[in-house]
Design a protein around this motif. Structure first.
Motif, short mmCIF file in Angstrom:
data_model
loop_
_atom_site.label_atom_id
_atom_site.label_comp_id
_atom_site.label_asym_id
_atom_site.label_seq_id
_atom_site.Cartn_x
_atom_site.Cartn_y
_atom_site.Cartn_z
N ASN A 54 18.26 -0.47 -17.99
CA ASN A 54 18.04 0.07 -19.33
C ASN A 54 18.65 -0.92 -20.31
OD1 ASN A 54 16.86 2.31 -18.24
ND2 ASN A 54 18.60 3.65 -18.59
N THR A 55 17.87 -1.41 -21.23
CA THR A 55 18.36 -2.41 -22.18
C THR A 55 19.31 -1.81 -23.20
OG1 THR A 55 16.43 -2.08 -23.57
CG2 THR A 55 16.30 -3.83 -21.95
N LYS A 56 20.04 -2.67 -23.86
CA LYS A 56 20.99 -2.26 -24.89
C LYS A 56 20.23 -1.70 -26.09
CE LYS A 56 24.51 -4.05 -27.92
NZ LYS A 56 24.95 -5.20 -28.65
N THR A 57 20.76 -0.62 -26.64
CA THR A 57 20.20 -0.03 -27.86
C THR A 57 21.31 0.05 -28.90
OG1 THR A 57 20.72 2.25 -27.24
CG2 THR A 57 18.58 1.38 -26.52
N ALA A 58 21.01 0.62 -30.04
CA ALA A 58 22.02 0.76 -31.09
C ALA A 58 23.13 1.72 -30.69
CB ALA A 58 21.36 1.24 -32.38
N THR A 59 22.84 2.64 -29.77
CA THR A 59 23.85 3.64 -29.39
C THR A 59 24.38 3.49 -27.98
OG1 THR A 59 22.10 5.16 -28.69
CG2 THR A 59 22.88 5.35 -30.97
N GLN A 60 23.76 2.66 -27.12
CA GLN A 60 24.18 2.54 -25.72
C GLN A 60 24.18 1.08 -25.29
OE1 GLN A 60 21.35 4.84 -23.51
NE2 GLN A 60 22.48 6.75 -23.76
N ASP A 61 25.10 0.75 -24.39
CA ASP A 61 25.11 -0.57 -23.76
C ASP A 61 24.05 -0.62 -22.68
OD1 ASP A 61 27.22 -1.46 -25.31
OD2 ASP A 61 28.74 -0.84 -23.85
N GLY A 62 23.60 -1.82 -22.34
CA GLY A 62 22.65 -1.98 -21.25
C GLY A 62 23.32 -1.65 -19.92
N SER A 63 22.57 -1.04 -19.00
CA SER A 63 23.15 -0.67 -17.71
C SER A 63 22.07 -0.50 -16.65
CB SER A 63 23.95 0.63 -17.84
OG SER A 63 23.09 1.68 -18.22
N TRP A 64 22.48 -0.66 -15.39
CA TRP A 64 21.60 -0.43 -14.25
C TRP A 64 21.66 1.04 -13.88
CZ3 TRP A 64 18.27 -3.84 -12.20
CH2 TRP A 64 18.44 -5.18 -12.53
N LYS A 65 20.52 1.62 -13.55
CA LYS A 65 20.43 3.02 -13.14
C LYS A 65 19.80 3.09 -11.75
CE LYS A 65 21.91 4.56 -17.06
NZ LYS A 65 23.16 5.26 -17.23
N ILE A 66 20.43 3.84 -10.85
CA ILE A 66 19.93 4.00 -9.49
C ILE A 66 19.18 5.32 -9.40
CG2 ILE A 66 20.58 4.28 -7.08
CD1 ILE A 66 23.00 2.56 -7.63
N GLY A 67 18.05 5.32 -8.71
CA GLY A 67 17.24 6.52 -8.55
C GLY A 67 16.96 6.82 -7.09
N ALA A 68 16.10 7.78 -6.86
CA ALA A 68 15.68 8.16 -5.51
C ALA A 68 14.25 8.65 -5.58
CB ALA A 68 16.59 9.24 -4.95
N GLY A 69 13.47 8.33 -4.57
CA GLY A 69 12.08 8.77 -4.56
C GLY A 69 11.53 8.94 -3.17
N GLY A 125 0.81 -1.21 0.00
CA GLY A 125 0.00 0.00 0.00
C GLY A 125 0.84 1.26 0.00
N ILE A 126 1.92 1.26 -0.76
CA ILE A 126 2.84 2.39 -0.82
C ILE A 126 2.93 2.90 -2.25
CG2 ILE A 126 5.26 3.08 -0.56
CD1 ILE A 126 5.47 0.97 1.66
N ALA A 127 2.84 4.21 -2.41
CA ALA A 127 3.01 4.86 -3.72
C ALA A 127 4.21 5.81 -3.62
CB ALA A 127 1.77 5.64 -4.12
N VAL A 128 5.08 5.77 -4.65
CA VAL A 128 6.31 6.56 -4.63
C VAL A 128 6.50 7.25 -5.98
CG1 VAL A 128 8.83 6.46 -4.39
CG2 VAL A 128 7.40 4.99 -2.98
N ALA A 129 6.99 8.48 -5.94
CA ALA A 129 7.38 9.19 -7.16
C ALA A 129 8.83 9.64 -6.97
CB ALA A 129 6.48 10.40 -7.39
N GLY A 130 9.59 9.64 -8.08
CA GLY A 130 10.98 10.02 -7.94
C GLY A 130 11.68 10.23 -9.26
N TYR A 131 13.01 10.25 -9.19
CA TYR A 131 13.87 10.58 -10.32
C TYR A 131 14.85 9.44 -10.58
CZ TYR A 131 17.57 12.93 -12.93
OH TYR A 131 18.51 13.26 -13.88
N VAL A 132 15.02 9.09 -11.87
CA VAL A 132 16.03 8.11 -12.27
C VAL A 132 16.39 8.35 -13.73
CG1 VAL A 132 14.39 6.31 -12.92
CG2 VAL A 132 16.68 5.66 -12.23
N ASP A 133 17.67 8.34 -14.05
CA ASP A 133 18.19 8.39 -15.42
C ASP A 133 17.56 9.51 -16.26
OD1 ASP A 133 19.72 7.57 -17.58
OD2 ASP A 133 18.18 6.18 -18.29
N HIS A 134 17.62 10.74 -15.77
CA HIS A 134 17.11 11.93 -16.48
C HIS A 134 15.61 11.85 -16.78
CE1 HIS A 134 21.27 13.04 -16.86
NE2 HIS A 134 21.53 11.91 -17.49
N GLY A 135 14.87 11.17 -15.94
CA GLY A 135 13.43 11.05 -16.10
C GLY A 135 12.78 10.78 -14.74
N ALA A 136 11.49 10.56 -14.73
CA ALA A 136 10.75 10.34 -13.49
C ALA A 136 10.18 8.93 -13.46
CB ALA A 136 9.62 11.35 -13.40
#
Length: 129
Positions: free
Chosen positions: A108-123, A32-43
């Protein structure tokens, strides 16, 4: 990433084996928890999913899955992805009374321009229970 996992393990083991006040450890499907936050230049907006949690002196520590909606505008030229995408993250959530602080990780999965990587956020969020 290994340091984060080790730190979380040490915190939980300290709560479980402390001799002052017994803590309760249990598994849950929804908190029963709702969270909003920031990760990888987005929300993101998420709700706690299946998890393992421990209570100690008014605090609740939760490690689990986070069904989420990630909000990020695609900056690539040409064809663009949707700004809102469903995602499944994982992370640590700390609840004190009704206030919630969360540290999620998303892949974040691999794309044609970037390797796949884990992104840490905060909320921050609210506990409805």
């Amino acid at each position: 990433m290994k340091k984060v996992i080790y730190a979380v393990g040490i915190i939980i083991s300290g709560l479980c084996f402390s001799q002052e006040t017994p803590s309760k450890i249990k598994a849950s499907f929804f908190e029963g928890i709702a969270v909003a936050g920031y990760v990888d230049h987005g929300a993101f907006i998420n709700f706690t999913g299946p998890n393992v949690n421990a209570s100690y002196k008014g605090f609740k520590f939760i490690i689990g899955m986070l069904p989420s909606l990630r909000i990020k505008e695609d900056q690539s030229p040409g064809a663009k992805n949707s700004a809102i995408t469903p995602n499944l993250g994982a992370g640590l959530t700390v609840v004190y009374k009704k206030m919630v602080v969360q540290i999620p990780v998303y892949y974040n999965t691999k794309t044609a321009t970037q390797d796949g990587s884990w992104k840490i956020g905060a909320g921050i969020g609210y506990s409805f229970k």
